[in-house]
Scaffold this motif. Structure first.
Motif, PDB file in Angstrom:
ATOM      1  N   UNK A 236     -14.012 -25.538  63.224  1.00 38.16           N
ATOM      2  CA  UNK A 236     -14.084 -26.780  63.984  1.00 38.16           C
ATOM      3  C   UNK A 236     -15.280 -26.739  64.927  1.00 38.16           C
ATOM      4  N   UNK A 237     -15.708 -27.919  65.332  1.00 40.68           N
ATOM      5  CA  UNK A 237     -16.791 -28.009  66.312  1.00 40.68           C
ATOM      6  C   UNK A 237     -16.379 -27.345  67.615  1.00 40.68           C
ATOM      7  N   UNK A 238     -15.100 -27.461  67.978  1.00 40.64           N
ATOM      8  CA  UNK A 238     -14.599 -26.791  69.185  1.00 40.64           C
ATOM      9  C   UNK A 238     -14.803 -25.289  69.098  1.00 40.64           C
ATOM     10  N   UNK A 244     -19.099 -19.542  69.174  1.00 45.50           N
ATOM     11  CA  UNK A 244     -20.400 -19.262  68.561  1.00 45.50           C
ATOM     12  C   UNK A 244     -21.512 -19.496  69.577  1.00 45.50           C
ATOM     13  N   UNK A 245     -21.445 -20.618  70.268  1.00 46.89           N
ATOM     14  CA  UNK A 245     -22.456 -20.923  71.293  1.00 46.89           C
ATOM     15  C   UNK A 245     -22.033 -20.437  72.684  1.00 46.89           C
ATOM     16  N   UNK A 246     -20.775 -20.043  72.839  1.00 46.44           N
ATOM     17  CA  UNK A 246     -20.253 -19.530  74.116  1.00 46.44           C
ATOM     18  C   UNK A 246     -20.526 -20.500  75.262  1.00 46.44           C
ATOM     19  N   UNK A 247     -20.316 -21.795  74.997  1.00 49.37           N
ATOM     20  CA  UNK A 247     -20.467 -22.791  76.038  1.00 49.37           C
ATOM     21  C   UNK A 247     -21.903 -23.198  76.326  1.00 49.37           C
ATOM     22  N   UNK A 286     -17.513 -28.078  60.889  1.00 47.02           N
ATOM     23  CA  UNK A 286     -18.937 -27.757  60.783  1.00 47.02           C
ATOM     24  C   UNK A 286     -19.144 -26.908  59.538  1.00 47.02           C
ATOM     25  N   UNK A 287     -20.033 -27.358  58.627  1.00 45.43           N
ATOM     26  CA  UNK A 287     -20.288 -26.566  57.429  1.00 45.43           C
ATOM     27  C   UNK A 287     -21.372 -25.526  57.702  1.00 45.43           C
TER      28      UNK A 287
END
Length: 454
Positions: A236-238, A244-247, A286-287
Motif C-alpha cells: 500500500x501507499x501507506x 520505505x520512505x520513513x516519513x 504501489x507496483x
C-alpha cells in the motif's frame, strides 16, 4: 482487420434462457491482436464456460477489447450477430446437440437438463435485499465461477474484521493474484460485510480496464467463503510512506505524477456514477514501477438513485467537512477532499489534520482553513463550529513557495500546485474542485507527467 495492440481481453457472461446469471469468465491473449482472433478466443472461452456449467439453455454475451502492453484501451469490439451465429453453428458441431436461435441475445439451445447454479447466489440475494444495498451497486456483479483447486495459496498478506487477503497463484495461468476471502460469520455484521463485498465486486467490474484502478480476476465462493481475486500489485501507499520512505516528503514533481494517477482513477469512477468514499493511502497500491492503483471499493456507492447516502462513512482523517457535519446529501466532492488530504500528506510527510475524533478533526480543519468557506455552503445550517474563529485560510503558510520553504524547512509548492491543493481542500463542497476540473489545471501539464488513460 489490422492489429490494435499487444494484448487482448474478453469477458464472457453466461445466463440461462430466463436471463438469470449463471457465471462469467475472462480470457486474455498476448501478442499482436486483431478483432477476429480476439473474438475467436472469446468463443472458445464461452465453450469452456458452457461445459463447466453444464448448461443446456444459455445466453453467451461477450465483451471484447484490445489493449496495449500498458493497459490502454485502444478499441472495444462488439461481436456481430452474424459472426456469432456462424461460430455457434460450429459450437453445435463441437458440443453435439447445441444450435443457435436468433433473438435479442446469442442463444444456445440443447438437450433438456437443469443447468446448475453456482454458489454466488448469496451475493446476488444480499445486494437485492435492501434499498441501501442496491444503492451501493451500479450493476449486478458478474463474478467468475471457479474451483478452489484453481488457486494455490502462498501466504497471508493482510487481514481485517472482514476476512483475510492471500497471495495466491492461479494454476491455470501461473499469474500471482491477491485473493480477498470474506470470513464466514453469524454475527450481526455478516450481512453488512457481504453487502460491502458484493458492492466491491460490482464496482471493480464496472471500473475494469483503467490502469489506476486494481483489476478483478475472479470472484465467487470457495466452500462457505465468498472470495474476490484481483491482480497482485504490491504494498500500500501507506506502507511505502512509512516503511520505505520513513516519513520523508515527496517532491512536488513526484506528487504531481502520483496525484495525476489518483485523480484519473477517481475521475473514471465518478464518470461511471460511483463515489469511492474511502480514499486513503491504505487503499492505494504501489507496483514495482512506482505506479498507483486504487483498491478496496467496498464502500463505493452509486449516485444513480441520488441521496440520501449513508453517513458516517469512510475513515476518520479523510472525511470531508460536510461528512463530519452529518450531511447525507453529498456527492463526488467527498472523494476530491480525500485526494486533497493525500496530496498534503505526500508533500508534508504527515497528515495535515490529525485529530482524535470527528469533532477534533473538524476543529483542526477550520483552524487551518478558516470558517468563511464552510459558512458559504448552502448546506450549512448555522450550527456552532469547533475550532478557532478566524475566517481566512492559513494553508499557504504550511505549503509556501520555494524561497520561503527553504528558510522555514517546509514542503515546497509552486503557485500552480497550491491552486490544486487549495482547490481540493475547500471546506465548501460547492466550490471544491472535481477531479475533472483538477486534471485540466495547468499544474498537471507543466511537468508533462506520464500519460494515463482517463
Amino acid at each position: 482487420m489490422g492489429p490494435y495492440g499487444k494484448a487482448g481481453a474478453a469477458t464472457v457472461i453466461c445466463m440461462d434462457k430466463d436471463g438469470n446469471y449463471l457465471g462469467a469468465s475472462a480470457v486474455t491473449i498476448e501478442g499482436l491482436v486483431d478483432a477476429a482472433s480476439l473474438e475467436a478466443h472469446a468463443c472458445n472461452e464461452a465453450l469452456a464456460l458452457a461445459r463447466d456449467l453444464n448448461v443446456t439453455h444459455a445466453i453467451i454475451a461477450s465483451d471484447c477489447m484490445q489493449v496495449d502492453n500498458q493497459g490502454k484501451l485502444l478499441a472495444r469490439v462488439a461481436a456481430a450477430a452474424a459472426w456469432f451465429k456462424s461460430m455457434l453453428v460450429l459450437a453445435a458441431q463441437l458440443m453435439g446437440g447445441y444450435s443457435f436461435a436468433p433473438g435479442p441475445r446469442n442463444l444456445w439451445t440443447g438437450p433438456a437438463a437443469t443447468p446448475p447454479r453456482i454458489g454466488i447466489a448469496a451475493l446476488d440475494d444480499v445486494v437485492a435485499a435492501t434499498p441501501a444495498a442496491r444503492k451501493s451497486q451500479r450493476a449486478p456483479a458478474t463474478p467468475t465461477p471457479t474451483r478452489s483447486g484453481h488457486f494455490h495459496r502462498l501466504e497471508v498478506i493482510g487481514a481485517g474484521t472482514f476476512g483475510v487477503v492471500y497471495r495466491v497463484r492461479d494454476r491455470r495461468t501461473g499469474e500471482i493474484v491477491a485473493m480477498k476471502c470474506l470470513r464466514a460469520s453469524d454475527d450481526g455484521d455478516a450481512g453488512r460485510y457481504l453487502s460491502d463485498f458484493a458492492a466491491e465486486v460490482s464496482a471493480l467490474e464496472a471500473c475494469s480496464g483503467h490502469p489506476s484502478i486494481v483489476q478483478p480476476r475472479a470472484s465467487g465462493h470457495l466452500g462457505s467463503k465468498a472470495f474476490l481475486a484481483m491482480e497482485f500489485v504490491g504494498p500500500t501507499l501507506r506502507y511505502v510512506m512509512k516503511h520505505v520512505r520513513y516519513g520523508r516528503r515527496h517532491t512536488e514533481l513526484e506528487v504531481r505524477l502520483l496525484m495525476r494517477q489518483l485523480c484519473a482513477g477517481v475521475r473514471w469512477m465518478n464518470r461511471l456514477g460511483l463515489m469511492h468514499r474511502d480514499l486513503k493511502p491504505d487503499n492505494v497500491l504501489v507496483d514495482n514501477h512506482g505506479n498507483l492503483k486504487i483498491c478496496d471499493l467496498g464502500l463505493s456507492c452509486s449516485m444513480a438513485d441520488g441521496p440520501p447516502y449513508s453517513n458516517p462513512v469512510g475513515t476518520r482523517g479523510y472525511c470531508a467537512p460536510e461528512l463530519l457535519l452529518g450531511c447525507t446529501n453529498y456527492d463526488e466532492h467527498v472523494d476530491s477532499w480525500a485526494l486533497g488530504i493525500m496530496m498534503a500528506e505526500l508533500l508534508a510527510g504527515k497528515h495535515p489534520f490529525h485529530g482524535r475524533s470527528d469533532t477534533e478533526d473538524l476543529g483542526k480543519i477550520l483552524d487551518l482553513l478558516g470558517t468563511a468557506d464552510i459558512k458559504e455552503w448552502s448546506g450549512y445550517n448555522g450550527r456552532r463550529l469547533p475550532g478557532g474563529c478566524q475566517l481566512g485560510s492559513f494553508l499557504r503558510n504550511k505549503f509556501p513557495c520555494q524561497v520561503e520553504a527553504r528558510m522555514k524547512g517546509l514542503p515546497t509548492l509552486l503557485e500552480a500546485g497550491f491552486e490544486v491543493l487549495s482547490g481540493l481542500l475547500r471546506c465548501n463542497p460547492e466550490k471544491r474542485l472535481t477531479t475533472e476540473q483538477a486534471l485540466k489545471h495547468r499544474w498537471f501539464k507543466e511537468a508533462n507527467p506520464r500519460a494515463t488513460r482517463s
